[in-house]
Design a protein around this motif. Sequence first.
Motif, PDB file in Angstrom:
ATOM      1  N   TYR A 621       1.199  -0.966   0.008  1.00 27.43           N
ATOM      2  CA  TYR A 621      -0.367   0.078   0.001  1.00 27.43           C
ATOM      3  C   TYR A 621       0.915   1.257  -0.115  1.00 27.43           C
ATOM      4  N   LEU A 622       1.908   1.853   1.395  1.00 25.99           N
ATOM      5  CA  LEU A 622       2.000   2.661   0.780  1.00 25.99           C
ATOM      6  C   LEU A 622       3.481   2.999   0.651  1.00 25.99           C
ATOM      7  N   ARG A 623       4.353   1.748  -0.258  1.00 24.89           N
ATOM      8  CA  ARG A 623       5.403   1.610  -0.882  1.00 24.89           C
ATOM      9  C   ARG A 623       4.986   2.477  -2.085  1.00 24.89           C
ATOM     10  N   PRO A 624       3.924   1.778  -2.562  1.00 22.83           N
ATOM     11  CA  PRO A 624       3.255   2.408  -4.365  1.00 22.83           C
ATOM     12  C   PRO A 624       2.448   4.220  -4.259  1.00 22.83           C
ATOM     13  N   VAL A 625       2.263   4.082  -3.093  1.00 23.22           N
ATOM     14  CA  VAL A 625       1.413   5.302  -2.752  1.00 23.22           C
ATOM     15  C   VAL A 625       3.434   6.518  -3.095  1.00 23.22           C
ATOM     16  N   VAL A 626       3.851   6.091  -1.816  1.00 23.60           N
ATOM     17  CA  VAL A 626       4.953   6.745  -2.237  1.00 23.60           C
ATOM     18  C   VAL A 626       5.967   6.774  -3.654  1.00 23.60           C
ATOM     19  N   HIS A 627       5.508   5.679  -3.902  1.00 24.05           N
ATOM     20  CA  HIS A 627       6.596   5.857  -5.260  1.00 24.05           C
ATOM     21  C   HIS A 627       6.548   6.488  -6.386  1.00 24.05           C
ATOM     22  N   CYS A 628       4.098   6.210  -6.153  1.00 24.82           N
ATOM     23  CA  CYS A 628       4.107   6.926  -7.246  1.00 24.82           C
ATOM     24  C   CYS A 628       4.162   8.503  -7.135  1.00 24.82           C
ATOM     25  N   MET A 629       4.325   9.755  -5.909  1.00 26.96           N
ATOM     26  CA  MET A 629       4.177  11.017  -5.746  1.00 26.96           C
ATOM     27  C   MET A 629       5.602  10.955  -5.975  1.00 26.96           C
ATOM     28  N   THR A 630       6.746  10.182  -5.306  1.00 28.00           N
ATOM     29  CA  THR A 630       8.169  10.666  -5.624  1.00 28.00           C
ATOM     30  C   THR A 630       8.961  10.596  -6.910  1.00 28.00           C
ATOM     31  N   GLU A 631       7.903   9.690  -7.897  1.00 27.19           N
ATOM     32  CA  GLU A 631       8.956   8.901  -9.333  1.00 27.19           C
ATOM     33  C   GLU A 631       7.643  10.256 -10.581  1.00 27.19           C
ATOM     34  N   HIS A 632       6.656  10.001 -10.283  1.00 29.36           N
ATOM     35  CA  HIS A 632       6.065  10.617 -11.298  1.00 29.36           C
ATOM     36  C   HIS A 632       5.037  11.489 -10.907  1.00 29.36           C
ATOM     37  N   GLN A 633       5.374  11.841  -9.037  1.00 28.84           N
ATOM     38  CA  GLN A 633       4.206  13.477  -9.311  1.00 28.84           C
ATOM     39  C   GLN A 633       3.025  12.954  -9.640  1.00 28.84           C
ATOM     40  N   LEU A 634       2.281  11.820  -8.816  1.00 24.15           N
ATOM     41  CA  LEU A 634       1.162  11.144  -9.459  1.00 24.15           C
ATOM     42  C   LEU A 634       0.980  11.148  -7.569  1.00 24.15           C
ATOM     43  N   LEU A 635      -0.222  11.771  -7.253  1.00 23.08           N
ATOM     44  CA  LEU A 635      -1.310  11.989  -6.304  1.00 23.08           C
ATOM     45  C   LEU A 635      -2.731  11.014  -6.462  1.00 23.08           C
ATOM     46  N   PHE A 636      -2.536   9.999  -5.496  1.00 26.72           N
ATOM     47  CA  PHE A 636      -4.314   9.587  -5.858  1.00 26.72           C
ATOM     48  C   PHE A 636      -5.261  10.120  -4.486  1.00 26.72           C
ATOM     49  N   MET A 637      -6.234   9.228  -4.627  1.00 24.57           N
ATOM     50  CA  MET A 637      -6.987   9.716  -2.961  1.00 24.57           C
ATOM     51  C   MET A 637      -6.591   8.277  -1.778  1.00 24.57           C
ATOM     52  N   PRO A 638      -5.695   8.124  -1.483  1.00 26.29           N
ATOM     53  CA  PRO A 638      -5.894   6.380  -1.201  1.00 26.29           C
ATOM     54  C   PRO A 638      -6.492   5.781   0.194  1.00 26.29           C
ATOM     55  N   HIS A 639      -7.429   6.249   0.470  1.00 21.11           N
ATOM     56  CA  HIS A 639      -8.172   6.074   1.593  1.00 21.11           C
ATOM     57  C   HIS A 639      -9.185   4.772   1.668  1.00 21.11           C
ATOM     58  N   GLY A 640      -9.509   4.442   2.771  1.00 25.27           N
ATOM     59  CA  GLY A 640      -9.807   3.203   2.906  1.00 25.27           C
ATOM     60  C   GLY A 640     -10.370   2.984   1.450  1.00 25.27           C
ATOM     61  N   GLU A 641     -12.062   3.816   1.206  1.00 27.25           N
ATOM     62  CA  GLU A 641     -13.299   2.844   0.733  1.00 27.25           C
ATOM     63  C   GLU A 641     -12.197   3.212  -1.408  1.00 27.25           C
ATOM     64  N   ASN A 642     -11.336   3.856  -1.082  1.00 26.13           N
ATOM     65  CA  ASN A 642     -10.470   3.845  -2.848  1.00 26.13           C
ATOM     66  C   ASN A 642      -9.568   2.914  -2.610  1.00 26.13           C
ATOM     67  N   LEU A 643      -9.402   1.855  -1.687  1.00 28.06           N
ATOM     68  CA  LEU A 643      -8.345   0.862  -1.730  1.00 28.06           C
ATOM     69  C   LEU A 643      -8.747  -0.819  -1.794  1.00 28.06           C
ATOM     70  N   VAL A 644      -8.743  -1.782  -2.742  1.00 28.79           N
ATOM     71  CA  VAL A 644      -8.918  -3.128  -2.667  1.00 28.79           C
ATOM     72  C   VAL A 644      -7.689  -3.732  -2.318  1.00 28.79           C
ATOM     73  N   LEU A 645      -7.673  -4.250  -1.365  1.00 31.03           N
ATOM     74  CA  LEU A 645      -7.027  -5.150  -0.198  1.00 31.03           C
ATOM     75  C   LEU A 645      -6.972  -6.445  -1.345  1.00 31.03           C
ATOM     76  N   VAL A 646      -5.696  -7.374  -1.805  1.00 35.21           N
ATOM     77  CA  VAL A 646      -6.347  -8.608  -2.257  1.00 35.21           C
ATOM     78  C   VAL A 646      -4.666  -9.743  -0.895  1.00 35.21           C
ATOM     79  N   LEU A 647      -6.195 -10.523   0.003  1.00 35.75           N
ATOM     80  CA  LEU A 647      -5.050 -11.040   0.194  1.00 35.75           C
ATOM     81  C   LEU A 647      -5.171 -12.244   0.352  1.00 35.75           C
TER      82      LEU A 647
END
Length: 783
Positions: A621-647
């Motif tokens: 979760y966190l690693r992709p969000v930080v990577h997208c911001m620091t590498e692609h300058q891309l921000l999502f809205m990554p709160h609980g409803e907007n993520l589907v976890l695959v278990l």
Amino acid sequence: MSAPETVAVSADAATGLPSVHPVDPDRDAAVVQSWLAHPASSWWGMPDQDVDGVRSYLRSVQDDPAQAGWLLRRFGEPIAYAETYDPAAVLLTDVWDAGAGDVGMHLLVAPPPAAGSSTGGRVHGLTSAVMRAVVEHCRDALGARRVVVEPDVRNTAVQRKNAEVGFRALREVDVDGKRALLSVLDTARIGLPDDDGPAAHLRPEHLEPSERHLVAKAIAEFTHERLVTPRADGAGWVLDAGDSTYRFRARVHALEHWVVDESSLARTRAGVPTPLDAQDLVLALHEQLGIPDALLGTYLEEIASTLASAAAKHRRGGPSAAQLARGRTDGDVVAGFQDAEAAMTEGHPAFVAANGRIGFGLDEYRAYAPECGGRFRYRWLAARREHTHLALAADRTEDQHWDAELDASTVAHFHGVLARRGLDPAEYTWFPVHPWQWQHRIAVTFAPDLGRQDLVDLGEGPDDHQPQQSIRTAFNRSRPDRSYVKTALAVQNMGFLRGMSPAYMRTAPAVNDWVAGLVEADPVLADTGFGVLREHAAIGYTGDVWHRIGPVPAQQGAPQRKMLAALWRESPVPRLQPGERPVTMAALLHRDARGRSVAAALVAESGLDATSWVERYLDAYLRPVVHCMTEHQLLFMPHGENLVLVLRDGAVSRVFMKDIGEEVAVVGDVPVPAGIERIVHPVDDDEAALGVFTDVFDGVLRYLAAILDEDGILPSHVFWRLVGECVDGAAAGRSRAIDLRAPDFEHSCLNRLQLRNTLQMVDLSAQSDSLIRAGRMPNPIAR
């Protein structure tokens, strides 16, 4: 649950009261088989069983220590068969949080004799007497505190009999291959009908705990946002609000996160104990909270609606944390996915008035609120093409889109409706609308458009959909491989009228294509398994008069312009591998009715130590969000409803991000394809970092860290150390060096936005300019 030697209910020779006896498979198989073969017993689904098959079935029930079979007699003659079972071990293991003294029950009453039968006619009131005899047997012989039943939702006759004896309907569930109405009877109330109707949740036993929870949440979140300041008092805390004083115990975690002990919360007025009242608290503090006088009534109405929703959830109950963490025992990942979606009770972890839904009535709440777990079918319109824009992903043509989302027979029906009106189907495209929106908005506000036949009502579609936590979105239960559908829904909820802009729909698929392309081409994101669920088609109608009145200032709004739009988003189901199952990330912050957390249950389910479990979650979760911001300058809205976890085996293996088109932002000078420039909002490093500090640290991780700490799973300082290590690995060597380990950051507050303007929290075209800060917040991962 095995049958006792004695009989709990004896026959009365004078009155003919039913008596209850342990079933004898050899003796009773023939009569039970004759009942099961009768059309009136179709709900049991055993019409083709012969006597030997029924005998084997009855023997299997009697041999199972978790079940028992019973034959009921009247004047010595068999009149009914009943089964009792332990709902913790049989049938309801996925949907009912069974406790000590819970007994499940099935009932088969002998079909009425044929007309002219020598055995006599139908005995008036017999089924009611049998039902009462069985539940009294559960109470007296089996020690039942509660009896639970799960009749098919279509079997309204037995539902009426259940209600007569005192069962109250809770919610619809998927069990044993059927859609069932889960219902419960407190055996202390046998014979007292559940006659409270659709407002049964608005009783003190449900509203009082909801008030307590919401007052505790309000104190915690308003304190977190530095709107109020409790003072220490001995071993506890005190908050003064108008003429009331609130005393409570609490623990304060990192990020000034308060966990209030709800059981300790007490209110006094002039020293006199006074009931907790969330509206009174807001009213007393409204000047301190900064609520404009003109909007105070609206905010108080959203508080009332949030309380009503919480009371309904309290009455209905839900699966246990362990059940949600384990998933379905039958392996049905789709049903388990939607069980969790319906089980969520908090709405939004930060917002106090989180379930406004102003516009829904009682019936509509039950039909369309996600926590009700209901099903509905979209209304479909034909929209004249000259006034409608259908935008598609680059890999999808219009024919491919409709082939994927609608059966050929449905499209043929649409064509037939238009042909009967003398209209050319080639001049129209198909448009899904929410049934609430159809009844309350479209059929009224857009009556002239319907009269001109720019819009044509095509009737109800064939697929059943289940509402999701984001309320405008629904999951296709008939065809889970088909897309989510998201439509405009003009109810007032959590600071917005929940419309959708046709202007945004024009570019949503193109935005999603570009983001998905970046994600798929990035080896770091591929390594984490990070993916996006594309919004691959979107539609908007602009033929109405409101699109002809010229520019409307943003602050005044134009709600009618956002009442006819929809999009289709990819389902995660086709992308799952064997052994994987999806769950909303909101589940990590969920506690069940007994206060047990899903996060703790998932750690236990995984068999991993808590540190390893959290590391896997952060990596996904966190690693992709930080990577997208620091590498692609891309921000999502990554709160609980907007993520589907695959278990996989209880641990997070990867995630899917959704809700891309309206909420993604490029925060640097990055070239984007022509036509989607609206997503580019360059900001400085400090503001870019807020995309992680506010939406991830403050919006998700502060809650999860506190839950794991409070439950004794992982100390908070260890959790934040793992966050820091993940951030270091994700940000190292990226194209934009944004310091996420700075000493502090600006404290951007969500409730302050809603309190300032509960009708429109932010201007979506300039969200950054709308933010409200409350000083600086110490960074829990500061160096």
